[in-house]
Scaffold this motif. Sequence first.
Motif, PDB file in Angstrom:
ATOM      1  N   UNK A  37       7.768   6.444   0.138  1.00  0.00           N
ATOM      2  CA  UNK A  37       7.225   5.140   0.518  1.00  0.00           C
ATOM      3  C   UNK A  37       7.300   5.061   2.032  1.00  0.00           C
ATOM      4  N   UNK A  38       6.144   5.055   2.695  1.00  0.00           N
ATOM      5  CA  UNK A  38       6.112   5.074   4.150  1.00  0.00           C
ATOM      6  C   UNK A  38       5.480   3.830   4.735  1.00  0.00           C
ATOM      7  N   UNK A  39       5.841   3.541   5.977  1.00  0.00           N
ATOM      8  CA  UNK A  39       5.256   2.400   6.668  1.00  0.00           C
ATOM      9  C   UNK A  39       5.980   2.137   7.971  1.00  0.00           C
ATOM     10  N   UNK A  40       5.351   1.344   8.819  1.00  0.00           N
ATOM     11  CA  UNK A  40       5.941   1.005  10.113  1.00  0.00           C
ATOM     12  C   UNK A  40       7.147   0.091   9.928  1.00  0.00           C
ATOM     13  N   UNK A  41       7.985   0.019  10.950  1.00  0.00           N
ATOM     14  CA  UNK A  41       9.130  -0.872  10.907  1.00  0.00           C
ATOM     15  C   UNK A  41       8.693  -2.314  10.738  1.00  0.00           C
ATOM     16  N   UNK A 210       1.827   4.236   0.984  1.00  0.00           N
ATOM     17  CA  UNK A 210       1.859   3.748   2.362  1.00  0.00           C
ATOM     18  C   UNK A 210       1.653   2.238   2.368  1.00  0.00           C
ATOM     19  N   UNK A 211       2.464   1.544   3.171  1.00  0.00           N
ATOM     20  CA  UNK A 211       2.314   0.106   3.366  1.00  0.00           C
ATOM     21  C   UNK A 211       1.761  -0.136   4.766  1.00  0.00           C
ATOM     22  N   UNK A 212       0.765  -1.015   4.863  1.00  0.00           N
ATOM     23  CA  UNK A 212       0.139  -1.321   6.149  1.00  0.00           C
ATOM     24  C   UNK A 212       0.081  -2.832   6.325  1.00  0.00           C
ATOM     25  N   UNK A 213       0.619  -3.318   7.427  1.00  0.00           N
ATOM     26  CA  UNK A 213       0.568  -4.753   7.732  1.00  0.00           C
ATOM     27  C   UNK A 213      -0.810  -5.106   8.267  1.00  0.00           C
ATOM     28  N   UNK A 214      -1.419  -6.154   7.715  1.00  0.00           N
ATOM     29  CA  UNK A 214      -2.689  -6.653   8.232  1.00  0.00           C
ATOM     30  C   UNK A 214      -2.386  -7.569   9.409  1.00  0.00           C
ATOM     31  N   UNK A 215      -2.886  -7.254  10.607  1.00  0.00           N
ATOM     32  CA  UNK A 215      -2.522  -8.010  11.816  1.00  0.00           C
ATOM     33  C   UNK A 215      -2.764  -9.508  11.679  1.00  0.00           C
TER      34      UNK A 215
END
Length: 318
Positions: A37-41, A210-215
Motif C-alpha cells: 500500500x503506497x502513497x505520499x505522506x 496506491x492512494x492519491x490525494x485529490x488537491x
Amino acid sequence: MNLINFHPPSWYANYKPPKNVQLVGDHHIEKGSIVILGGAGGVGKSLAITSLAVAGATGGEWFGLKVHKQFKTMVLQAENQNTRLKNEYENYDISELDDWIKISEPPECGFSFNSPQFLASLKSESEKFGPDLVVLDPWNHIAASDDMQSHIKALGEIASVWPTGEKNPAVLIVAHRRKPSPDRDPDGSDLMHEISGSHKITTIARCVFALVKIPNTSLVKVHCCKNNNGATGDLGFWEYVDGYYLPRCHTATQRGKNEDMLQAIKDILVEPMKQPDLVRGLEVATGKSQSTCYAALKKHEAYLEKIGNEVRLKGSKQ
C-alpha cells in the motif's frame, strides 16, 4: 524431498486452491502473499490500514472490495503515537475488535529485524495471536538501504517470524511515495513506479495499491496497480468520515460509457477547488479527455459559481 517439482498442464488445470486463503477482493489480499500500500505522506495510508483491519474483524468491504472471511490483523508500526491511534479507534465499537486486531506501540529500538531478541519477541506475540494479515508500517524503517540485497534480506528476516503453510499470513507493506516532480504526472498502473524503492519491492509483491490525494479536497483516489491473480484498476474516490472511508465518486469502469458528468461534478466538488483540479478529478473519474471535461463544466455552469479563484456548487454552504 525434491527441491523443485514439475507437473503437466492437467495438474494445474485441476488444482484446487486451499480454502480460507483469500481474504479481500479478487485475490487482492490472500494469505501467504505480499501486498503493498503506497502513497505520499499524509494521504491516509494509516487510516486505510485501520479501516482494513476493522473490515477484517467485522466483515463488509474495503474500498469496495469484498471481505471473504473474518480475519485477524497484527499491525507492527513505528510512526503513530498512542493519541493518534486513540483518535482512530474511538469511533468504533471496541467490543467487536479486541479479539481480531493487535497494534504495536512504536518499538523503542525501531524495527530491529537484525536483532535475535526483537525477532523472538515478535514471533512470540505472533504465535499467541495467530494473525491472518500482518501489516508492516512503514517499509523504510525495515530495509536498511534502497538496494535489492537489503530488500531481500529484510523480507527473509520477516519470513523467519511467521509459519509456512496454511498459517502463513498475508504481509502488507506500507510504503511512502517518492518525492513529486513537475516532470511526472503518473496515473493508473504508473502510480506503482512512484512508490519509494518500487523497482525492488513491487516486483516481489503480488498486489500493489496506491492512494492519491485529490488537491484541495478531502478526497482520496484508490488504484490497484498490480494484481497477479485478479483484477486491477481504479477503485474510485473515497472520503474518510468518522472511522470509515465512504465512496464519493465511481470510476469510469463502474459508470460505463454513459457517464453522468453532472453527477460526477457533484460527487467531486464536495468543497471549493480550483477549476484545473476539478477537471483533473473528472478526467480520472470518467475516463474522458481534458477538453471534454472542460466542455462539461461549460455545459453545466448553471450549477456552479466562482468564489475568488475557486469554483463550488451554486447554493452550497461551503
